[in-house]
Design a protein around this motif. Structure first.
Motif, PDB file in Angstrom:
ATOM      1  N   UNK A 196       0.865  -1.204   0.115  1.00 35.76           N
ATOM      2  CA  UNK A 196       0.102  -0.150   0.038  1.00 35.76           C
ATOM      3  C   UNK A 196       0.723   1.265  -0.014  1.00 35.76           C
ATOM      4  N   UNK A 197       1.860   1.346   0.965  1.00 34.17           N
ATOM      5  CA  UNK A 197       2.719   2.479   1.162  1.00 34.17           C
ATOM      6  C   UNK A 197       3.421   2.627  -0.283  1.00 34.17           C
ATOM      7  N   UNK A 198       4.112   1.552  -1.076  1.00 36.76           N
ATOM      8  CA  UNK A 198       4.642   1.516  -2.125  1.00 36.76           C
ATOM      9  C   UNK A 198       3.970   2.436  -3.427  1.00 36.76           C
ATOM     10  N   UNK A 199       2.612   2.431  -3.466  1.00 37.90           N
ATOM     11  CA  UNK A 199       1.926   3.082  -4.430  1.00 37.90           C
ATOM     12  C   UNK A 199       2.105   4.384  -4.435  1.00 37.90           C
ATOM     13  N   UNK A 200       2.283   5.031  -3.308  1.00 40.81           N
ATOM     14  CA  UNK A 200       2.444   6.377  -3.033  1.00 40.81           C
ATOM     15  C   UNK A 200       1.303   7.276  -3.444  1.00 40.81           C
ATOM     16  N   UNK A 232      -6.999   7.437  -1.230  1.00 43.34           N
ATOM     17  CA  UNK A 232      -7.488   7.767  -2.512  1.00 43.34           C
ATOM     18  C   UNK A 232      -7.222   6.863  -3.744  1.00 43.34           C
ATOM     19  N   UNK A 233      -5.760   6.425  -3.790  1.00 40.83           N
ATOM     20  CA  UNK A 233      -5.564   5.571  -4.781  1.00 40.83           C
ATOM     21  C   UNK A 233      -6.448   4.273  -5.126  1.00 40.83           C
ATOM     22  N   UNK A 234      -6.828   3.723  -3.790  1.00 42.20           N
ATOM     23  CA  UNK A 234      -7.635   2.549  -3.836  1.00 42.20           C
ATOM     24  C   UNK A 234      -9.112   3.001  -4.214  1.00 42.20           C
ATOM     25  N   UNK A 235      -9.527   3.952  -3.965  1.00 42.73           N
ATOM     26  CA  UNK A 235     -11.015   4.485  -4.298  1.00 42.73           C
ATOM     27  C   UNK A 235     -10.838   4.615  -5.922  1.00 42.73           C
ATOM     28  N   UNK A 236      -9.862   5.317  -6.326  1.00 37.27           N
ATOM     29  CA  UNK A 236      -9.957   5.403  -7.825  1.00 37.27           C
ATOM     30  C   UNK A 236      -9.514   4.377  -8.449  1.00 37.27           C
ATOM     31  N   UNK A 242      -4.896  16.523  -7.533  1.00 33.45           N
ATOM     32  CA  UNK A 242      -3.951  17.040  -8.916  1.00 33.45           C
ATOM     33  C   UNK A 242      -3.483  15.410  -9.408  1.00 33.45           C
ATOM     34  N   UNK A 243      -2.787  15.841 -10.483  1.00 36.96           N
ATOM     35  CA  UNK A 243      -2.109  14.528 -11.192  1.00 36.96           C
ATOM     36  C   UNK A 243      -1.239  13.541 -10.273  1.00 36.96           C
ATOM     37  N   UNK A 244      -1.553  12.303 -10.143  1.00 41.19           N
ATOM     38  CA  UNK A 244      -1.088  11.439  -9.401  1.00 41.19           C
ATOM     39  C   UNK A 244       0.494  11.393  -9.366  1.00 41.19           C
ATOM     40  N   UNK A 245       1.081  11.579 -10.633  1.00 41.67           N
ATOM     41  CA  UNK A 245       2.818  11.812 -10.697  1.00 41.67           C
ATOM     42  C   UNK A 245       3.432  12.860  -9.972  1.00 41.67           C
ATOM     43  N   UNK A 246       2.548  13.826 -10.267  1.00 41.14           N
ATOM     44  CA  UNK A 246       2.915  15.216  -9.546  1.00 41.14           C
ATOM     45  C   UNK A 246       2.860  14.943  -7.727  1.00 41.14           C
ATOM     46  N   UNK A 279       2.877  12.276  -6.073  1.00 45.95           N
ATOM     47  CA  UNK A 279       3.915  11.173  -5.750  1.00 45.95           C
ATOM     48  C   UNK A 279       5.256  12.089  -5.574  1.00 45.95           C
ATOM     49  N   UNK A 280       5.596  13.158  -5.979  1.00 46.79           N
ATOM     50  CA  UNK A 280       6.889  13.662  -5.674  1.00 46.79           C
ATOM     51  C   UNK A 280       6.944  14.211  -4.471  1.00 46.79           C
ATOM     52  N   UNK A 281       5.865  14.403  -3.499  1.00 48.56           N
ATOM     53  CA  UNK A 281       5.985  14.729  -2.274  1.00 48.56           C
ATOM     54  C   UNK A 281       5.713  13.769  -1.248  1.00 48.56           C
ATOM     55  N   UNK A 282       5.692  12.585  -1.806  1.00 49.48           N
ATOM     56  CA  UNK A 282       5.392  11.581  -0.920  1.00 49.48           C
ATOM     57  C   UNK A 282       6.436  11.335   0.037  1.00 49.48           C
ATOM     58  N   UNK A 283       6.551  11.170   1.397  1.00 46.19           N
ATOM     59  CA  UNK A 283       7.523  11.030   2.022  1.00 46.19           C
ATOM     60  C   UNK A 283       7.291  10.505   3.498  1.00 46.19           C
ATOM     61  N   UNK A 284       8.093   9.991   4.338  1.00 43.80           N
ATOM     62  CA  UNK A 284       8.070   9.683   5.645  1.00 43.80           C
ATOM     63  C   UNK A 284       9.017  10.223   6.476  1.00 43.80           C
ATOM     64  N   UNK A 285       9.610  11.306   5.788  1.00 45.82           N
ATOM     65  CA  UNK A 285      10.762  12.021   6.571  1.00 45.82           C
ATOM     66  C   UNK A 285      10.243  13.336   6.710  1.00 45.82           C
ATOM     67  N   UNK A 286      10.257  13.877   8.224  1.00 46.27           N
ATOM     68  CA  UNK A 286       9.684  15.056   8.636  1.00 46.27           C
ATOM     69  C   UNK A 286      10.396  16.226   8.107  1.00 46.27           C
ATOM     70  N   UNK A 287       9.953  17.121   7.182  1.00 50.90           N
ATOM     71  CA  UNK A 287      10.708  18.240   6.767  1.00 50.90           C
ATOM     72  C   UNK A 287       9.733  19.429   6.779  1.00 50.90           C
TER      73      UNK A 287
END
Length: 372
Positions: free
Chosen positions: A27-31, A35-39, A126-130, A132-140
């Motif tokens: 699940x995590x790797x899909x990023x 919403x991705x499941x629902x889509x 927004x577009x999924x590929x855009x 995904x670029x923000x997907x992270x588990x590191x706090x910034x």
């Protein structure tokens, strides 16, 4: 032999840890989050999202009595001394008995509230590929993900979120924020910082302290936000949008849209925090309960899943808990007396959060560990 739905649900929740971890990672790797499941068109809630039955009932299931979260109008708080006194008293009563209240005429224009809701929707849709670029588990300064505690909690929640940090350290650089939400996140955060000053002044007075007391000791020094996107759920009875918890901060300021789903645990019943146009929800956090020596209450709350959606909310947390700090929390000396002895031992914010992160992910309050 006929197996009841409840037994089936409980049986599926007992999947081996290795199998669950594999499903979580997939699940995590899909990023793409929930919403991705629902889509993708799913019509069943995956097992990783199953939550055990809750022992508390909704008030609507128990009685006809109307329980309503206090609503406080701040329109004339600066203009009329008698009105200011009345507001302080309402804040005191709500903070002592509920730990939650809603505020109207708080100074943030409705146009900004509406644009924040729209900005959150724009990001998640927004577009999924855009995205995904923000997907992270590191706090910034900014990060997007689904379930910050995905690998440590017993059940996954039906929501996606993004985080942004405002203080300390000043506003993030514009390029660190997503273009579709950048301007409104900066504007709204500045507005909430100003509102926080007023709220901490009112809370200080409600404790019988000088108006600037809580600000002077650093309660307003940190601010970060989590904006949540709760997709429509095909089986809302099986999961939760946000599980039962109390906030690890001084106070939280929440904007929710018109759909609803937020509930506060009050007198062993779940009470709906019904959306009000133009209102913000304020709740007391664990840190303020500790330093107020239990005068103010940090109430547990949750968000139920909903067949209608998406639901959007945005919570701003006044806390330095995500920053390196040596800050020590302890009951305010001015509040202590022979009749009101100290109830908590001093604890650093990192130690408090560490205990929560390792011992309290099942909903247990970390405050219990630090009580004398």
């Amino acid at each position: 032999m006929v197996v009841t739905n409840k037994s089936e649900k409980e049986e599926k929740m007992l999947m081996p840890d290795s199998e669950r971890e594999k499903e979580l990672k997939a699940f995590d790797d899909t990023k793409l989050g929930v919403k991705g499941l629902v889509d993708a068109g799913i019509n069943k809630v995956p097992c990783i999202f199953y939550h055990p039955p809750d022992k508390f009932k909704r008030v609507s299931e128990l009685c006809n009595r109307d329980y309503t979260i206090p609503v406080i109008d701040l329109a004339r708080v600066h203009e009329d001394p008698s009105e200011h006194k009345r507001v302080v008293e309402k804040v005191r009563e709500a903070s002592e008995t509920w730990g939650f209240f809603q505020i109207l005429n708080h100074g943030i224009p409705v146009s900004i509230l509406d644009e924040l809701i729209n900005g959150v929707l724009r990001f998640f849709e927004q577009d999924s590929e855009v995205k995904k670029g923000f997907y992270s588990r590191d706090v910034g300064r900014f990060m997007y993900h689904s379930n910050y505690n995905l690998y440590t909690t017993a059940a996954t929640c039906w929501r996606d979120s993004f985080y942004w940090k405002m203080a300390p350290g000043g506003a993030p650089k514009p390029e660190d924020l997503p273009a579709v939400s950048r301007d409104i996140l900066l504007e709204y955060s500045n507005q909430v910082m100003k509102l926080g000053t007023l709220l901490f002044e009112l809370l200080s007075e409600a404790l019988g302290l000088d108006p600037t007391y809580l600000i002077d000791i650093g309660c307003a020094d940190g601010l970060f936000g989590f904006s949540h996107y709760y997709p429509a759920c095909p089986e809302p009875e099986l999961t939760l949008g946000t599980q039962k918890h109390a906030d690890l901060d001084f106070i939280t300021v929440l904007l929710q849209d018109h759909i609803g789903g937020l509930q506060v645990l009050h007198q062993d019943m779940w009470i709906d925090v019904s959306p009000l146009p133009g209102a913000l929800v304020v709740n007391i956090g664990d840190f303020l309960q500790l330093i107020s020596n239990d005068k103010f209450k940090s109430a547990q709350h949750r968000v139920v899943a909903n067949p209608i959606g998406p639901r959007v909310s945005s919570a701003c947390f006044f806390s330095t808990g995500l920053n390196p700090t040596s800050r020590i929390l302890g009951p305010i000396k001015e509040l202590l007396s022979e009749d009101n002895p100290v109830k908590y031992r001093d604890v650093s914010i990192p130690d408090f959060i560490a205990h929560y992160s390792t011992k309290c992910l099942n909903g247990t309050s970390p405050l219990l560990h630090f009580r004398i």
